[in-house]
Design an enzyme around this catalytic site. Sequence first.
Site, PDB file in Angstrom:
ATOM      1  CE  LYS A  66      45.564  30.731  44.503  1.00 24.85           C
ATOM      2  NZ  LYS A  66      46.868  31.281  44.922  1.00 24.85           N
ATOM      3  NE  ARG A 105      45.615  37.843  41.782  1.00 26.62           N
ATOM      4  CZ  ARG A 105      45.343  36.743  41.088  1.00 26.62           C
ATOM      5  NH1 ARG A 105      44.941  35.641  41.709  1.00 26.62           N
ATOM      6  NH2 ARG A 105      45.477  36.726  39.778  1.00 26.62           N
TER       7      ARG A 105
END
Length: 333
Positions: A277, A312
């Site tokens: 991210k 994840r």
Amino acid sequence: MTYWRPIPMTDPARHPEALPLAGGWCWFDRVERLSRSEPPAIMPLPEVPPEVLDRLASPRAPIAGLSWERPRLMGILNVTPDSFSDGGLFDAPDSALAQARAMEAEGADLLDLGGESTRPGARQVPPEEEIARVVPVLGAIRRHSPITLSVDTRKAAVAEAALAAGAEIVNDVSALHFDPGMARVAARAPGLCIMHAQGSPETMQLDPRYDDVVLDVYDMLEERVAAAESQGIPRGRILVDPGIGFGKTLQHNVSLLRRLSLYHALGCAILLGASRKGFVGVLGGAREARDRMPGSVSVALHAARQGVQVLRVHDVGETRQALSLQESVSGTV
């Protein structure tokens, strides 16, 4: 309101009065007391309410056949043309199946398939298009492997089709807000992940604000877990995700990661999705998402030390290797 954050430890020299964190690989013998009106304070266990300690220490129930004696790796499989990191790489069924097999071979415990990008600014995909992307891949994976499968969707119709094709977990980034029919479908799934997000993908990063991001996220997740329970979904089948990058600034993300163990007080298994991210790129000096593997692995290791049950990730093999080393040197295996 008072909030209680266990302070996780993994040192083999465990304090004799320590408690296991969520029945897993970490332990704790102190708790940080948080509130909106008083400074944080570190409390010994005898000064923490017994019902709080019970919730923090109790083992989490298995979900979709997965137990939580060690961190589990959820491999990300985006069958989309526009996801922020791997859009267009696996949107053909053959390439998606090959990637699923590769991640399973690298040590993934479950796979999360998404047919709609939820990156900042992403457009909404019609349910029939999302189903056409996800269901053939789900079916192909299920024919070749018993691995646990999750569907990353906000839409009841997509979740229903995915469950029929072999998915076992519904991963709803809207926390059952987006589609009024989602709770009814999710109640039939072995597992449901509820994630915090401020705003929709189209607008969430325009100007996110919180009074106290750590506590505000906690309150929202607590409310959504209670809402799910009221609609027939037991707490033991729910995972919670603080939603890194979903309506958060860089500092919001860092604050959540620093006090990540607070979310064990919800009594659910925790899922963290921070892989590749934007904040990883900013802090790690990696402009392109594909270059953020080392920083992503660092965040995953931090989460494991906080007792997070599901990580994840895009980079399954690298994360599995790092976890194996951390588990060995910390004596948690």
